[in-house]
Design an enzyme around this catalytic site. Structure first.
Site, mmCIF file in Angstrom:
data_model
loop_
_atom_site.group_PDB
_atom_site.id
_atom_site.type_symbol
_atom_site.label_atom_id
_atom_site.label_comp_id
_atom_site.label_asym_id
_atom_site.label_seq_id
_atom_site.Cartn_x
_atom_site.Cartn_y
_atom_site.Cartn_z
ATOM 1 N N GLU A 1 0.002 -1.863 80.488
ATOM 2 C CA GLU A 1 -1.431 -0.817 79.398
ATOM 3 C C GLU A 1 -2.457 -0.576 80.159
ATOM 4 O O GLU A 1 -3.587 -0.114 80.169
ATOM 5 C CB GLU A 1 -0.762 -1.061 78.454
ATOM 6 C CG GLU A 1 0.632 -1.162 77.421
ATOM 7 C CD GLU A 1 1.418 -0.116 77.905
ATOM 8 O OE1 GLU A 1 0.475 0.528 78.111
ATOM 9 O OE2 GLU A 1 2.523 -0.501 77.668
ATOM 10 N N ALA B 1 4.436 -0.416 74.116
ATOM 11 C CA ALA B 1 3.341 -0.211 73.593
ATOM 12 C C ALA B 1 3.026 0.516 74.189
ATOM 13 O O ALA B 1 3.395 2.191 74.929
ATOM 14 C CB ALA B 1 2.492 -1.482 74.688
ATOM 15 N N ASN C 1 -3.041 4.024 75.178
ATOM 16 C CA ASN C 1 -4.492 4.807 74.340
ATOM 17 C C ASN C 1 -5.632 4.505 74.767
ATOM 18 O O ASN C 1 -5.742 3.298 74.966
ATOM 19 C CB ASN C 1 -4.880 4.790 73.259
ATOM 20 C CG ASN C 1 -3.060 5.445 72.657
ATOM 21 O OD1 ASN C 1 -2.835 6.167 72.715
ATOM 22 N ND2 ASN C 1 -2.387 4.106 71.822
#
Length: 954
Positions: free
Chosen positions: A378, A342, A345
Site C-alpha cells: 500500500e 487493504a 487511499n
C-alpha cells in the site's frame, strides 16, 4: 431503466418516516455547507426546478447509455460535506446526508452534464452556476439513469467551451453494510457495547455511492472534505484536520471536522471515516505516522509492529523512487469489516484487521509477514498509482503488478533477516502460472473498450493483474538490472506526477534509462514487453542437451485447447535466458525466435544443465530426458549444488509439464524422492502444493491410501528434524524454517503419524481444560486447531466457535474460522455453511473464504457445492460484488471436479443461472469448465500409472 428520480425501497421508507424533520436537517446542512464555501464569488444561480421532464425511454445511442464519460467536462475541485448517522432511524435504517459542489471546466460545447451517482437520492433540485459573472444555462430536466449509474442533466442552452461552472447537489444515501462506497462496519467493544463505524471503499467504481462525481481515474481533481459527526467520535480523511468544532444542526449537536484540500487525485483514492477508534503515532522527518484501530486492539499493543515498520518502508520507497513522500501524514486504520486486504487511499490507508494488527503472543510468523508485505504494497502505491495514476482500468495490472513486485523489496528493507524476496516465486510466479496456462486466460492489458461496465472492471482485479504483473516486472527489472529499472522509474514518476498514464509511458522511460546508461538489449523495451503484456500465457522453453537446441512453445495445461484470443505475436515471446552447466554460470542470452541453437548446451557424462536461475524469467523449463535424469540424480545425491529456488522450480515445472502431457507423470513424481533429506521450505512447499492436486483428484479413490503412505514416509524425517531442533516447545529462528516447521506438523498429522496426532490432541485438550492458558505456539495454532477439530466432534467444534466469538484478536479469529472448516461431520459443516449467510456470525468480508475452506475439505466439498448452487440467487443479489469474491468462490468450490458428472453439473449451474449472472465470476465459470475437462482427461490417462508408482516409488 428509470425516469425521474430513482429512490430505493429502503431509502424511500426512511424519507417517508423522517418527513419534514429530515428536510429541515438537510436544509440546515446546506446552510453549514454554504458557510464553508470560499470559492469564486461571481456566481449566479440558474433556475432551481427543471422545467420539463426527461425522456420516457433511453435509446442505446444516447450519451447516458454509454459506460464511459464524455470528454466534454473536466472536474477541477469538489467541496463535499457529509453527515453519517451512526444510530439507526425508527425503521432501523442507517443513513447519511450530503451536500456537494463540483467545479468543472467545459472542454467542448455541450448541453448535457453526465456525472456518476449510484444509490443516492436527491433531496433538492440540482443547481448550476457559472464562475464568470454570466448566468449559467437553465436546466431543462434531470434524471437518474440506473443502468450506467449517471445523474443526467439536460440544459436548455449549451455550456461554453473554456468556461468554469459549478454543480450543486444535496442528497441522502443509505449507510449500508455492503462494504462498498460509504458504508458501515459494526463491532462489539470490550464492554459488550455495539459500535458503528462509517467508512469507505471507493475502488473501483463506488465513490459515486458517496456523492455525485466524475468517477473515472483520469478525472482527477482537488477535494475539500468536511464531515459532521457525533461528539466523542473521530473523523479522518485524506487531508490533515484544519478546523474542528461543535455546531448545532436542526437541534442536534454535532462536531464539524474540516480537512485540508487534497492533492490532485482520482475519486477512487478518497476516504473518510468516523469512529471511536484511538491511535498511536510517531513522527519521522516531520511526517506524522499514525495507526488507528479499536481501543482494545491499540491498548493491547497490536498496532506497535505496523507503526515501527511503516517509517523504514516509507524511507525505502522515498529512496527507491527518488521522490519525497508527497503528503504531510500517513494514517493507517484497521477496520472490522473490509472486503479487500487493504486499500491505498492517499494518506489514509484502510486495512482488514488481520493485515495491520499484530499481537506478539497470539499472531503467527505468517501474520507478521502478511502485515509487512501489505503495508509495503500500500505504501508503494502512494507514489505508483496515487501520484501517477493509470488512465483507465484496462491497465490495472501496472498499478497492482508493480506494487505486488516491490512489496517484497519494501518488506525486505523492514525485515532484512527474512530473505523474503525469494518467496515471490512461490507466492506469485508459481501461483499465477496455474491460471495463465488456461486457454481462457487473458492478457495483462486489454483494450479500453473491453473493460467498460463496473462488473468488468471488478473482474480485472484478479491473479493475472497482481501476480503475473509482479512476475513480468520482476523479470524486466532483472534483465535491465535494478539500477537501470529504478532510473527509468524515477523519471517516469517525475514526469507524470499528479497526472495519468498508459503502460507504454513506463516503457518509454525505461528505454530512456537504457539508452542513457548504454545498456544493450536485443530489442527495445516495448518490443520485448509487449509480447508479455498484450498476449496471454507464457512459454515453455526446452533445453535439449543432446542437440544444443533451445525451443519455445505456448504452454497450455490442455495442449488440445485453443486460446480464447488470437495473438498478433503468434504466441511467441522474446525470452531472457539464464542457465548453468553443473553449477558453472553461463552468460545470459535471449531466445528471440521459436528455435535457436547453442552448442555450449551439449553435455558430457556426469554434467547437467539447469535453466532459469532463481526463476527470474516468466516461463517454464523442459529438458531432454537424459538431462532430466541427471538433474533428478543431482537432487538425490548433491541437492545443494542446485539453488534452493531451483529445487522448488524443478518440482513445479515437472508436475505441470506432466499435467500438460509433455513429460511423464512418474518423472514428475520422481522429483519428490529427495524430500526425505530436504529441510528447506521452498522445495517442500512446492512439492506439497503440487501433491495437493493429486489429493484433489484422488482422495475419493483407492489411490488415497498408497499416496498417504508415501507422503508420510517423506515427511517423517522432517518431523523428526524439527522435533530434535525444538522439541515442539519453541520455533526455529529462520523465517522460512518456521514455515517449514508448520509444514512438518501439518503433513505429519494429516498422514497419520502417531507422534504428531498425539501431540496436537494433547495440546488442544489442555487448552479446552484451561482456555485462558493456550499452550500452542502461535505459529502452530492453525495446524493444531484444524487437526484437533478434524479428529474430534461437536465438543471440539463448539469450543472453537465459542473462542472465535469471544476473541478480539483478528488473527486468532481467522485461524479458528479456517480450522472449523476441517470438521469431518457433515451436519457440523452444513451448519457452518448456513452461518456464512448470517453477518452476525460470519462477517461478510469472510463469507467467501469460509465457504472455500469448507470446500477444500473432502467431506465438505459436495456440501459447499450444493450450498452455493441452492443459494446462488440470494448470494448474488444480496451480497453483490462488494462482499463476495465470485471468482474465488466459483474456483474454490469446483477445483476438485474431475468427473463427467461434475462437469455436467457445472455446465448446468452456468446455464440455469445465466439470467441471474455471475458478476466478477463470469470468467471463472469458463475457467472452471476448462479446468474440469483437463482434470477428467488427466485422471483417465494417469490414474493407473500413479497408483502403481505410489505403491512402488522409484
Amino acid at each position: 431503466m428509470g425516469k425521474g428520480f430513482q429512490i430505493s425501497k429502503t431509502v424511500g421508507i426512511v424519507l417517508i418516516v423522517v418527513g419534514a424533520a429530515a428536510v429541515a436537517t438537510i436544509i440546515a446542512l446546506s446552510v453549514v455547507y454554504s458557510q464553508e464555501k470560499s470559492k469564486n464569488n461571481e456566481v449566479k444561480p440558474t433556475a432551481e426546478v427543471a422545467t420539463s421532464v426527461p425522456p420516457t425511454t433511453a435509446p442505446s445511442n444516447e450519451p447516458w447509455d454509454q459506460w464511459r464519460l464524455p470528454q466534454t467536462l473536466s472536474p477541477q475541485s469538489y467541496n463535499v460535506t457529509l453527515w453519517p448517522r451512526l444510530k439507526p432511524d425508527p425503521t432501523g435504517l442507517y443513513i447519511f446526508t450530503g451536500v456537494s459542489s463540483v467545479i468543472f471546466k467545459c472542454v467542448e460545447k455541450t448541453d448535457l452534464i453526465l456525472i456518476h451517482s449510484n444509490k443516492l437520492n436527491l433531496t433538492k433540485s440540482v443547481t448550476l452556476t457559472e464562475h464568470g459573472g454570466k448566468p449559467a444555462p437553465s436546466i431543462d430536466w434531470t434524471m437518474m439513469y440506473q443502468k450506467t449509474q449517471y445523474m443526467v442533466i439536460k440544459l436548455k442552452e449549451s455550456l461554453t467551451a473554456g468556461e468554469i461552472y459549478e454543480l450543486h447537489t444535496e442528497f441522502v444515501g443509505e449507510l449500508a453494510d455492503d462494504l462498498g462506497g460509504f458504508y458501515r462496519s459494526e463491532y462489539v467493544d470490550e464492554n459488550g457495547e455495539k459500535k458503528v463505524v462509517a467508512t469507505t471503499q471507493m475502488q473501483a467504481t463506488d465513490a459515486r455511492k458517496a456523492f455525485p462525481c466524475f468517477d473515472e481515474p483520469a478525472m482527477k481533481a482537488v477535494f475539500h472534505i468536511t464531515i459532521l459527526h457525533e461528539p466523542g467520535t473521530t473523523a479522518l480523511s485524506n487531508g490533515v484536520v484544519i478546523d474542528e468544532g461543535q455546531i448545532t444542526v436542526d437541534g442536534t449537536l454535532v462536531t464539524k471536522t474540516t480537512f485540508a484540500a487534497t492533492e490532485v487525485m482520482s475519486t477512487y483514492l478518497l476516504a473518510f471515516i468516523v469512529s471511536d477508534f484511538i491511535s498511536i503515532e510517531q513522527t519521522e522527518n516531520n511526517l506524522q505516522i499514525r495507526i488507528f484501530a479499536r481501543k482494545e486492539a491499540i491498548n493491547s499493543g497490536q498496532g506497535e509492529y505496523a507503526l515501527n515498520k511503516t517509517g523504514p518502508i516509507l524511507r525505502f520507497f522515498e529512496d527507491y523512487y527518488n521522490v519525497s513522500y508527497p503528503l504531510p501524514k500517513s494514517d493507517q486504520i484497521a477496520l472490522p469489516d473490509f472486503n479487500a486486504g487493504a486499500m491505498e487511499n492517499w494518506g489514509l490507508i484502510t486495512y482488514r484487521e488481520t493485515a495491520l494488527l499484530y499481537d506478539k503472543n497470539i499472531s503467527s510468523n505468517g501474520n507478521k509477514e502478511r502485515i509487512a508485505t501489505i503495508i509495503a504494497h500500500e505504501l508503494a502505491h502512494q507514489w505508483f498509482g496515487n501520484l501517477v495514476t493509470i488512465r483507465w482500468w484496462n491497465d490495472l495490472w501496472l498499478n497492482e503488478g508493480f506494487a505486488s513486485y516491490v512489496e517484497y523489496l519494501g518488506a525486505d528493507k523492514a525485515e532484512p533477516d527474512w530473505n523474503i524476496k525469494d518467496l515471490i516465486v512461490l507466492n506469485d510466479v508459481h501461483r499465477v502460472f496455474a491460471i495463465d496456462a488456461l486457454a481462457s486466460s487473458h492478457p495483462l492489458s486489454s483494450k479500453e473498450e473491453e473493460i467498460q461496465r463496473p462488473e468488468q472492471i471488478s473482474e480485472v482485479f484478479d491473479t493475472i493483474s497482481y501476480s503475473k504483473g509482479a512476475s513480468v516486472l520482476r523479470m524486466l527489472s532483472d534483465f535491465l538490472t535494478e539500477p537501470v529499472f529504478a532510473q527509468g522509474l524515477q523519471t517516469y514518476l517525475d514526469t507524470f506526477k499528479f497526472s495519468n498514464t498508459v503502460y507504454t509511458d513506463l516503457w518509454d522511460h525505461l528505454q530512456m534509462a537504457v539508452d542513457k546508461t548504454g545498456y544493450e538489449l536485443p530489442k527495445t523495451v516495448q518490443e520485448i514487453m509487449d509480447r508479455w503484456v498484450l498476449q496471454m500465457g507464457f512459454p515453455v522453453v526446452t533445453f535439449n542437451t543432446e542437440t544444443g537446441e533451445i525451443t519455445q512453445e505456448h504452454f497450455l495445461l490442455d495442449p488440445n485447447s485453443k486460446p480464447d484470443r488470437p495473438s498478433e505475436f503468434n504466441y511467441e515471446w522474446f525470452v531472457p535466458l539464464t542457465w548453468t552447466k553443473t553449477g558453472t554460470a553461463k552468460p545470459n542470452g535471449w531466445l528471440l525466435e521459436k528455435t535457436a541453437k547453442n552448442d555450449d548446451l551439449k553435455i558430457s557424462a556426469n554434467e547437467w544443465v539447469l535453466a532459469n536461475i532463481n526463476v527470474t524469467g516468466y516461463y517454464r523449463v523442459n529438458y531432454d530426458e537424459e538431462n532430466w535424469n541427471r538433474l533428478l540424480n543431482a537432487l538425490q545425491t548433491s541437492r545443494q549444488s542446485i539453488p534452493v529456488i531451483n529445487r522448488a522450480q524443478l518440482i513445479d515445472d515437472a508436475f505441470n509439464l506432466a499435467k500438460a502431457g509433455i513429460i511423464s507423470t512418474t518423472l514428475a513424481l520422481r522429483t519428490t524422492l529427495f524430500l526425505d533429506a530436504e529441510t528447506e521450505y521452498m522445495p517442500w512447499e512446492s512439492a506439497l502444493d503440487n501433491l495437493d492436486y493429486f489429493y484433489l483428484m484422488f482422495d475419493r479413490t483407492e489411490l488415497y491410501g498408497p499416496m498417504q503412505a508415501y507422503v508420510g514416509q517423506k515427511v517423517e524425517p522432517l518431523f523428526k528434524h524439527f522435533t530434535d531442533l525444538t522439541d515442539w516447545k519453541d520455533v526455529p529462528k529462520g523465517h522460512t524454517d518456521q514455515y517449514n516447521q508448520v509444514n512438518a506438523l501439518r503433513v505429519a498429522c494429516s498422514t497419520g503419524l502417531e507422534n504428531c496426532t498425539t501431540l496436537v490432541k494433547n495440546w488442544f485438550q489442555q487448552w479446552m481444560e484451561n482456555r485462558d492458558n493456550n499452550p500452542i505456539h502461535a505459529n502452530l495454532r492453525s495446524t493444531v486447531y484444524c487437526s484437533a477439530i478434524a479428529a474430534g466432534g461437536e465438543k471440539e467444534w463448539d469450543f472453537a466457535w465459542d473462542v472465535f466469538e469471544k476473541t478480539n484478536v483478528a488473527s486468532e479469529k481467522d485461524q479458528l474460522r479456517a480450522a472449523m472448516a476441517c470438521a469431518t461431520k457433515p451436519w457440523l459443516l452444513n451448519r457452518y455453511l448456513t452461518y456464512t449467510l448470517d453477518a452476525s456470525k460470519i462477517r461478510k468480508q469472510d463469507a467467501t473464504s469460509t465457504i472455500i475452506s469448507i470446500a477444500s475439505n473432502v467431506a465438505g466439498q459436495p456440501l459447499a457445492w450444493d450450498f452455493v448452487r441452492a443459494n446462488w440467487e440470494y448470494i448474488f443479489n444480496q451480497y453483490g460484488g462488494g462482499s463476495f469474491s465470485f471468482s474465488n468462490l466459483i474456483n474454490g468450490v469446483t477445483k476438485r471436479f474431475s468427473t463427467q458428472f461434475e462437469l455436467q453439473q457445472l455446465i448446468k449451474f452456468r446455464d440455469d443461472n445465466a439470467n441471474i449472472g455471475f458478476g466478477s465470476g463470469t470468467l471463472a465459470i469458463q475457467q472452471s469448465i476448462e479446468r474440469t475437462n483437463a482434470n477428467i482427461k488427466w485422471v483417465e490417462q494417469n490414474k493407473a500409472a500413479v497408483l502403481e508408482w505410489f505403491k512402488n516409488p522409484s
